[in-house]
Scaffold this motif. Structure first.
Motif, PDB file in Angstrom:
ATOM      1  N   LEU A 484      81.700  50.156  -0.232  1.00 41.33           N
ATOM      2  CA  LEU A 484      82.608  49.551   0.740  1.00 41.33           C
ATOM      3  C   LEU A 484      81.905  48.456   1.537  1.00 41.33           C
ATOM      4  O   LEU A 484      82.515  47.451   1.900  1.00 41.33           O
ATOM      5  CB  LEU A 484      83.160  50.625   1.676  1.00 41.33           C
ATOM      6  N   HIS A 485      80.623  48.634   1.817  1.00 44.23           N
ATOM      7  CA  HIS A 485      79.884  47.589   2.521  1.00 44.23           C
ATOM      8  C   HIS A 485      79.825  46.299   1.695  1.00 44.23           C
ATOM      9  O   HIS A 485      79.844  45.199   2.253  1.00 44.23           O
ATOM     10  CB  HIS A 485      78.455  48.049   2.832  1.00 44.23           C
ATOM     11  N   GLY A 486      79.762  46.451   0.378  1.00 52.00           N
ATOM     12  CA  GLY A 486      79.615  45.272  -0.477  1.00 52.00           C
ATOM     13  C   GLY A 486      80.910  44.574  -0.829  1.00 52.00           C
ATOM     14  O   GLY A 486      80.893  43.530  -1.484  1.00 52.00           O
ATOM     15  N   CYS A 487      82.058  45.127  -0.400  1.00 51.92           N
ATOM     16  CA  CYS A 487      83.341  44.561  -0.815  1.00 51.92           C
ATOM     17  C   CYS A 487      83.916  43.599   0.211  1.00 51.92           C
ATOM     18  O   CYS A 487      84.951  42.971  -0.027  1.00 51.92           O
ATOM     19  CB  CYS A 487      84.355  45.675  -1.076  1.00 51.92           C
ATOM     20  N   LYS A 488      83.251  43.455   1.329  1.00 55.07           N
ATOM     21  CA  LYS A 488      83.776  42.621   2.405  1.00 55.07           C
ATOM     22  C   LYS A 488      83.973  41.186   1.920  1.00 55.07           C
ATOM     23  O   LYS A 488      83.102  40.605   1.268  1.00 55.07           O
ATOM     24  CB  LYS A 488      82.800  42.655   3.580  1.00 55.07           C
ATOM     25  N   LEU A 535      86.433  51.945   6.535  1.00 53.95           N
ATOM     26  CA  LEU A 535      87.639  52.324   5.804  1.00 53.95           C
ATOM     27  C   LEU A 535      88.720  51.265   5.968  1.00 53.95           C
ATOM     28  O   LEU A 535      89.430  50.930   5.006  1.00 53.95           O
ATOM     29  CB  LEU A 535      88.147  53.683   6.296  1.00 53.95           C
ATOM     30  N   HIS A 536      88.853  50.730   7.155  1.00 53.56           N
ATOM     31  CA  HIS A 536      89.824  49.662   7.414  1.00 53.56           C
ATOM     32  C   HIS A 536      89.577  48.476   6.484  1.00 53.56           C
ATOM     33  O   HIS A 536      90.522  47.930   5.885  1.00 53.56           O
ATOM     34  CB  HIS A 536      89.724  49.219   8.878  1.00 53.56           C
ATOM     35  N   VAL A 537      88.319  48.082   6.344  1.00 53.21           N
ATOM     36  CA  VAL A 537      87.978  46.962   5.458  1.00 53.21           C
ATOM     37  C   VAL A 537      88.327  47.301   4.018  1.00 53.21           C
ATOM     38  O   VAL A 537      88.887  46.479   3.280  1.00 53.21           O
ATOM     39  CB  VAL A 537      86.478  46.610   5.587  1.00 53.21           C
ATOM     40  N   GLY A 538      88.004  48.528   3.586  1.00 48.55           N
ATOM     41  CA  GLY A 538      88.311  48.922   2.212  1.00 48.55           C
ATOM     42  C   GLY A 538      89.802  48.881   1.916  1.00 48.55           C
ATOM     43  O   GLY A 538      90.229  48.393   0.867  1.00 48.55           O
ATOM     44  N   ILE A 539      90.606  49.374   2.836  1.00 44.42           N
ATOM     45  CA  ILE A 539      92.061  49.393   2.628  1.00 44.42           C
ATOM     46  C   ILE A 539      92.613  47.982   2.541  1.00 44.42           C
ATOM     47  O   ILE A 539      93.470  47.679   1.686  1.00 44.42           O
ATOM     48  CB  ILE A 539      92.747  50.182   3.769  1.00 44.42           C
ATOM     49  N   THR A 540      92.141  47.088   3.394  1.00 44.16           N
ATOM     50  CA  THR A 540      92.676  45.723   3.412  1.00 44.16           C
ATOM     51  C   THR A 540      92.148  44.856   2.274  1.00 44.16           C
ATOM     52  O   THR A 540      92.489  43.669   2.197  1.00 44.16           O
ATOM     53  CB  THR A 540      92.364  45.038   4.758  1.00 44.16           C
ATOM     54  N   ARG A 541      91.331  45.423   1.376  1.00 42.15           N
ATOM     55  CA  ARG A 541      90.943  44.672   0.169  1.00 42.15           C
ATOM     56  C   ARG A 541      92.075  44.701  -0.862  1.00 42.15           C
ATOM     57  O   ARG A 541      92.066  43.930  -1.822  1.00 42.15           O
ATOM     58  CB  ARG A 541      89.697  45.281  -0.491  1.00 42.15           C
ATOM     59  N   ALA A 542      93.035  45.623  -0.696  1.00 43.89           N
ATOM     60  CA  ALA A 542      94.085  45.825  -1.702  1.00 43.89           C
ATOM     61  C   ALA A 542      95.311  44.974  -1.383  1.00 43.89           C
ATOM     62  O   ALA A 542      95.784  44.949  -0.244  1.00 43.89           O
ATOM     63  CB  ALA A 542      94.481  47.297  -1.743  1.00 43.89           C
TER      64      ALA A 542
END
Length: 593
Positions: A484-488, A535-542
């Protein structure tokens, strides 16, 4: 107009004002490998194995000291400030950490080099002593993106330009502040107006809140806002969707990580069969270990995938060798670079010879050429070592002369790799299958192609180190796997977030207080706040679909570990399907959807 990072801005200032920062002309930035090698040598001296002040292995000491020094620098604590802290009644630095920090700084000073953490600190220190140089640097307007990731040292740098009259515009999202462990200030966005009173008194501070999201479906954005609003905040988070695609949100439960992997692989196949490219699917987790059974399932089903975080061109061994020669061309005091290339290619300089030359450089503040000249005439030097030292001295003299004559970087590299000079390319060819990668010649060709487009050698070396971690695989034909850190900053149509267990996400360390060197009040005493932001960042990748999955029994290191579901499911208002009772005889039961 200038473009770059705050690190590169500090480096640019130091290039123009190196003497004010205590540097000599031709100073260089150490690579991670170079700085780590120096620090390991320092630790062996400051805290040898028999030293009981740090009761851990030498490798453990290295990791501890490296982390402590990094934290100090991220918070603007240079060696002078560290000395003051050590002498204070309420010190937060232990004597052994300070000793290692001090010797590390002395070693870099002898080599006329800095590491990444030094750039902002050294620039700010020079600016405070010589404020006229800040005006001369001529920064009238400063725009900083990803402001929420700024640390105290970088904030000090920005403050110097603002105090000199620069206007400031910042862009960021406080709910994407994920790097408190690297010194980032989580509430910086909210605190910014009060941090720059000069701007407030002159023209006021205008805050513009952007709420429209043109990437994700409204239902996905609503879920992300529910997560973000669990954290204390002065204003409620609101995001407004702009696309007309209905979002799909699923919460899945599995009895085992094998069942989880098989299900995800099957879902990926369905998504791709529906017309979505592999590259528009991502599988993310809090850490890499929880993805290993997913990867096995992807391999078994022949689903193309890639891990984010492949080695960049600059970090390949071949590139690092050539860059060491280039660094020595402009910084002849860099003995860490000499130690790397002393035997690459082989030239008869064994470990004892290299140590003698390196020690002479440190003791006498000599250049490499001067140390080689001394070594050749020194009593006891073997004929073979003399020949190797003469050969290297010839190459170093040519390289230094090439820089003084301002030859193009491509000609200098050509000398390093060709038979007219160092003959590095032929040596690499002879090493194939003997420790060098089979693609080393290809990597070398790629590096030479990169350098052929450069005009300024020192600028290239600085920027290469600054951007070494930016090289990432962007192929669209494979399912993305990563943390998740790397998906920003990335986005996909469909995202799976795995490892949503109580013992994994939020992190088991989330209740521990974050110790900070900075006096800056972050009001972020628990890392669980940062876990929610993650988690917020991970969700908003979709864009179109998000799946959050929980596995009751997981084998991260071979042994079955049981865990209840993450507390985040309840916070999000998501209900997991009920799993069958625990079957002690088998942990590979099918999942219940």
């Amino acid at each position: 107009m200038r473009f770059g990072t705050l690190h590169s801005l500090a480096a640019s200032y130091l290039r123009k004002n190196h003497t004010l920062a205590g540097l000599k002309k031709g100073w260089t930035i150490l690579s991670d490998d170079e700085s780590e090698n120096i620090l390991k040598e320092v630790i062996d001296i400051v805290s040898p194995e028999e030293d009981k002040r740090l009761r851990m292995s030498q490798h453990g000491k290295f990791r501890r000291v490296r982390e402590e020094i990094a934290r100090l620098k991220e918070n603007g604590i240079g060696i002078h400030e560290a000395a003051s802290n050590l002498a204070s009644q309420h010190r937060t630095i232990t004597p052994v950490i300070f000793e290692a920090y001090k010797e590390y700084e002395i070693s870099k000073y002898r080599m006329n080099s800095l590491d990444f953490g030094d750039l902002a600190i050294r620039a700010v220190r020079a600016m405070r002593k010589n404020p006229e140089t800040v005006y001369q640097f001529n920064i009238c307007h400063l725009l900083v993106d990803e402001w929420q990731d700024t640390n105290k040292a970088q904030l000090d740098l920005v403050n110097m330009f603002v105090d000199a009259g620069s206007t400031l515009s910042v862009v960021g999202d406080d709910d994407q502040s994920l790097y408190a462990f690297r010194g980032a200030l989580p509430h910086l966005m909210e605190e910014t107006p009060s941090l720059f009173p000069k701007l407030s008194s002159v023209a006021g501070v205008e805050v513009v809140t952007l709420q429209t999201n043109r990437r994700s479906a409204s239902s996905i954005l609503d879920l992300a806002c529910v997560v973000a609003n669990q954290n204390p905040r002065s204003q409620k988070k609101t995001l407004i969707g702009h696309i007309g695609v209905p979002g799909v949100i699923e919460a899945k439960a599995f009895v085992s990580d094998r069942a989880e992997g098989q299900w995800i692989a099957g879902e990926v196949k369905k998504i791709v069969a529906g017309g979505t490219p592999h590259g528009q699917v991502a599988i993310l987790s809090r850490n890499r270990i929880t993805l290993k059974n997913v990867e096995k399932a992807l391999i078994s089903d022949n689903i193309p995938h890639l891990w984010r975080g492949n080695c960049s061109l600059i970090r390949r061994s071949v590139s690092a060798d050539v860059m060491s020669y280039l660094k020595l061309a402009i910084n002849p005091h860099l003995d860490i670079a000499f130690r790397r290339i002393a035997g690459r290619p082989s030239r008869g300089l064994g470990p004892s010879s290299v140590l003698s030359i390196s020690q002479y450089m440190a003791d006498t503040d000599s250049t490499l050429y001067e140390a080689l000249s001394w070594f050749i005439e020194a009593e006891g030097t073997s004929a073979r070592a003399q020949a190797g030292a003469r050969s290297l001295a010839t190459h170093i003299a040519w390289l230094e002369n090439a820089v003084s004559e301002d030859l193009p970087p491509r000609e200098i590299v050509e000398y390093v790799i060709s038979s007219k000079g160092v003959n590095y390319k032929e040596w690499i060819r002879s090493r194939k299958g003997k420790g060098e990668g089979d693609d080393s010649l290809v990597v070398l060709a790629d590096f030479c192609d990169l350098i052929s487009m450069q005009d300024d050698l020192q600028e290239f070396l600085i920027m290469a180190e600054l951007s070494a971690n930016a090289d990432e695989d962007s192929e669209n034909g494979r399912v993305h796997m990563g943390t998740l850190h790397g998906c920003k900053g990335l986005e996909w149509d469909h995202v799976f977030i795995t490892g949503m267990e109580a013992n994994n996400f939020p992190s088991p360390n989330a209740s521990k207080h974050l110790r900070r060197w900075s006096p800056f009040d972050t009001r972020d005493s628990s890392t669980v706040f940062e876990e929610r932001r993650l988690l917020h960042v991970g969700i908003t990748r979709a864009r179109k679909g998000i799946v959050l999955s929980y596995t009751r029994g997981r084998r991260p290191f071979g042994k079955m570990v049981m865990s209840p579901e993450s507390s985040f499911f309840k916070e999000c208002g998501l209900h997991l399907p009920e799993l069958p009772p625990v079957n002690r005889a088998s942990d590979q039961s099918p999942s219940v959807e």
